[in-house]
Design a protein around this motif. Structure first.
Motif, mmCIF file in Angstrom:
data_model
loop_
_atom_site.group_PDB
_atom_site.id
_atom_site.type_symbol
_atom_site.label_atom_id
_atom_site.label_comp_id
_atom_site.label_asym_id
_atom_site.label_seq_id
_atom_site.Cartn_x
_atom_site.Cartn_y
_atom_site.Cartn_z
ATOM 1 N N PHE A 1 73.790 76.281 42.931
ATOM 2 C CA PHE A 1 74.196 76.061 41.539
ATOM 3 C C PHE A 1 74.727 74.641 41.341
ATOM 4 O O PHE A 1 74.530 74.047 40.280
ATOM 5 N N LYS A 2 75.371 74.097 42.373
ATOM 6 C CA LYS A 2 75.828 72.702 42.299
ATOM 7 C C LYS A 2 74.631 71.761 42.199
ATOM 8 O O LYS A 2 74.662 70.760 41.476
ATOM 9 N N ALA A 3 73.565 72.093 42.936
ATOM 10 C CA ALA A 3 72.362 71.268 42.875
ATOM 11 C C ALA A 3 71.760 71.303 41.473
ATOM 12 O O ALA A 3 71.277 70.281 40.961
ATOM 13 N N ILE A 4 71.793 72.477 40.830
ATOM 14 C CA ILE A 4 71.311 72.605 39.454
ATOM 15 C C ILE A 4 72.129 71.717 38.524
ATOM 16 O O ILE A 4 71.590 71.029 37.647
ATOM 17 N N ASP A 5 73.451 71.707 38.720
ATOM 18 C CA ASP A 5 74.315 70.860 37.882
ATOM 19 C C ASP A 5 73.944 69.388 38.033
ATOM 20 O O ASP A 5 73.961 68.629 37.053
ATOM 21 N N GLN A 6 73.621 68.986 39.260
ATOM 22 C CA GLN A 6 73.217 67.600 39.484
ATOM 23 C C GLN A 6 71.945 67.268 38.712
ATOM 24 O O GLN A 6 71.817 66.187 38.142
ATOM 25 N N MET A 7 70.986 68.190 38.720
ATOM 26 C CA MET A 7 69.737 67.949 37.987
ATOM 27 C C MET A 7 70.007 67.680 36.507
ATOM 28 O O MET A 7 69.340 66.859 35.872
ATOM 29 N N LEU A 8 70.977 68.392 35.958
ATOM 30 C CA LEU A 8 71.242 68.313 34.528
ATOM 31 C C LEU A 8 72.112 67.115 34.154
ATOM 32 O O LEU A 8 72.261 66.813 32.968
ATOM 33 N N ASP A 9 72.656 66.434 35.150
ATOM 34 C CA ASP A 9 73.598 65.343 34.868
ATOM 35 C C ASP A 9 73.161 64.002 35.429
ATOM 36 O O ASP A 9 73.996 63.171 35.771
ATOM 37 N N THR A 10 71.859 63.775 35.540
ATOM 38 C CA THR A 10 71.385 62.494 36.054
ATOM 39 C C THR A 10 71.343 61.458 34.938
ATOM 40 O O THR A 10 71.364 61.798 33.749
ATOM 41 N N PRO A 11 71.258 60.160 35.299
ATOM 42 C CA PRO A 11 71.204 59.108 34.271
ATOM 43 C C PRO A 11 70.012 59.238 33.334
ATOM 44 O O PRO A 11 70.089 58.833 32.180
ATOM 45 N N LYS A 12 68.908 59.783 33.812
ATOM 46 C CA LYS A 12 67.740 59.965 32.960
ATOM 47 C C LYS A 12 67.812 61.338 32.282
ATOM 48 O O LYS A 12 67.883 62.363 32.961
ATOM 49 N N PRO A 13 67.785 61.408 30.962
ATOM 50 C CA PRO A 13 67.809 62.704 30.274
ATOM 51 C C PRO A 13 66.578 63.530 30.633
ATOM 52 O O PRO A 13 65.470 63.011 30.724
ATOM 53 N N LEU A 14 66.768 64.815 30.828
ATOM 54 C CA LEU A 14 65.650 65.702 31.138
ATOM 55 C C LEU A 14 64.727 65.845 29.931
ATOM 56 O O LEU A 14 65.183 65.997 28.798
ATOM 57 N N GLY A 15 63.432 65.833 30.221
ATOM 58 C CA GLY A 15 62.465 66.098 29.166
ATOM 59 C C GLY A 15 62.214 67.578 28.991
ATOM 60 O O GLY A 15 61.657 68.019 27.982
ATOM 61 N N GLY A 16 62.627 68.368 29.969
ATOM 62 C CA GLY A 16 62.440 69.803 29.891
ATOM 63 C C GLY A 16 62.749 70.472 31.209
ATOM 64 O O GLY A 16 63.016 69.813 32.225
ATOM 65 N N VAL A 17 62.734 71.799 31.185
ATOM 66 C CA VAL A 17 63.003 72.632 32.356
ATOM 67 C C VAL A 17 61.940 73.717 32.402
ATOM 68 O O VAL A 17 61.543 74.248 31.353
ATOM 69 N N VAL A 18 61.466 74.043 33.589
ATOM 70 C CA VAL A 18 60.567 75.192 33.728
ATOM 71 C C VAL A 18 61.021 76.010 34.925
ATOM 72 O O VAL A 18 61.339 75.451 35.983
ATOM 73 N N ILE A 19 61.115 77.309 34.741
ATOM 74 C CA ILE A 19 61.501 78.190 35.844
ATOM 75 C C ILE A 19 60.389 79.213 36.052
ATOM 76 O O ILE A 19 59.765 79.695 35.109
ATOM 77 N N PHE A 20 60.139 79.497 37.321
ATOM 78 C CA PHE A 20 59.111 80.461 37.710
ATOM 79 C C PHE A 20 59.820 81.668 38.313
ATOM 80 O O PHE A 20 60.406 81.570 39.389
#
Length: 307
Positions: free
Chosen positions: A257-276
């Protein structure tokens, strides 16, 4: 007489079939990729597909690619040992003709090993890509990991903590990535490679239309399931990757879950998320993304056709 207890690889090394001291030229990069590796794998798959050997294609292809990686690692060790010996002679140099001759000989060996290593790097990574293209599965060698120097150049992989540190310091240009991030997560037991690849192909096309940039793949670098399949897709599509590997030692069960938080808080804004699928970490990524106003796409495993 051959030692029946030795492996094929041991026999090759015993009789020196993979290392020579002659000056025969090494094939150029295109020949290594196309004539040696791609044609070898094409012949393997075409010759066995549609026959009673079909099920043996994947393990044989994996074994062949792993053998090339193993030889590449052996050459790297020989280069390292030769370089260490050469440095030792340089420190001990006293101007004598004997030492000069020894240094010249070691230098020639080091140059030869370096050329061999460059060639085997290309062969190993090409073999891995051929395996991934034909099977849709991520390739990991049977031992020692995928350590080819080219593995990070085709679908460049950046470790998240180094990448983030580079951004914070506003330096290390090699860590700059052009593109728009897509964060993914999913089931570790997901086996449908073609479905993941097809989905990511479609999303990549939408990213180019929407953002006019290449997609950057964010994932947790799991060795199984969705992460591994997506990583194989990125390497073959030459899509850059940033891996957010969970720090299990520091965060224990919450590391994912900490790794997920890192993904969401990077300098580049996310263009989207996809979960399988519907694992806890994947659903957590989607929920947190949507709370930040980021579009999240949920992909379920395709239903099997009824018999």
């Amino acid at each position: 007489m051959l030692d029946k207890s030795a492996t094929v690889y041991d026999q090759i090394e015993l009789f020196g079939l993979t290392e020579t001291d002659d000056d025969l030229p090494i094939p150029n990069d295109d020949e290594l990729r196309t004539d040696l590796m791609q044609r070898t794998f094409d012949a393997l798959f075409e010759g066995m597909t549609g026959t009673g050997l079909h099920r043996e294609i994947e393990p044989i292809a994996h074994g062949l690619a792993s053998l090339i990686f193993r030889r590449r690692n052996a050459i790297q060790k020989q280069l390292s040992d030769t370089s260490d010996s050469l440095r030792g002679l340089i420190r001990a140099a006293d101007g004598s003709e004997v030492l000069e001759t020894q240094m010249d000989e070691l230098q020639r060996k080091a140059d030869r090993f370096s050329d061999l290593l460059d060639a085997l790097d290309i062969m190993a990574e090409t073999a891995a890509q051929c395996y991934e293209q034909q099977t849709g599965a991520a390739f990991l060698p049977a031992a020692n990991g995928r350590t080819s120097r080219l593995a990070h150049l085709t679908g460049t992989v950046f470790e998240a903590h180094k990448w983030l540190e580079a951004h914070e310091r506003e330096q290390a240009a090699q860590f700059e990535i052009e593109g728009t991030p897509l964060a993914i997560a999913g089931d570790r037991d997901w086996m449908d490679h073609e479905y993941v690849w097809a989905t990511l192909d479609k999303i990549r096309g939408r990213f180019k239309e929407t953002f006019a940039t290449e997609l950057i793949l964010y994932h947790k670098a799991d060795k199984k399931g969705v992460d591994a399949i997506a990583a194989a897709w990125a390497r073959n599509r030459k899509v850059p990757q940033v891996t957010f590997q969970p720090n299990w030692r520091a965060f224990g069960n919450s590391a994912g879950f900490k790794a997920i938080d890192q993904m969401l808080d990077t300098p580049k804004p996310l263009g989207g998320v996809v979960i399988f699928g519907k694992t806890g970490i994947a659903l957590n990524l989607a929920d947190k993304a949507e709370r930040k106003g980021i579009k999240a796409m949920r992909v379920d495993l395709p239903a099997k056709p009824k018999s």
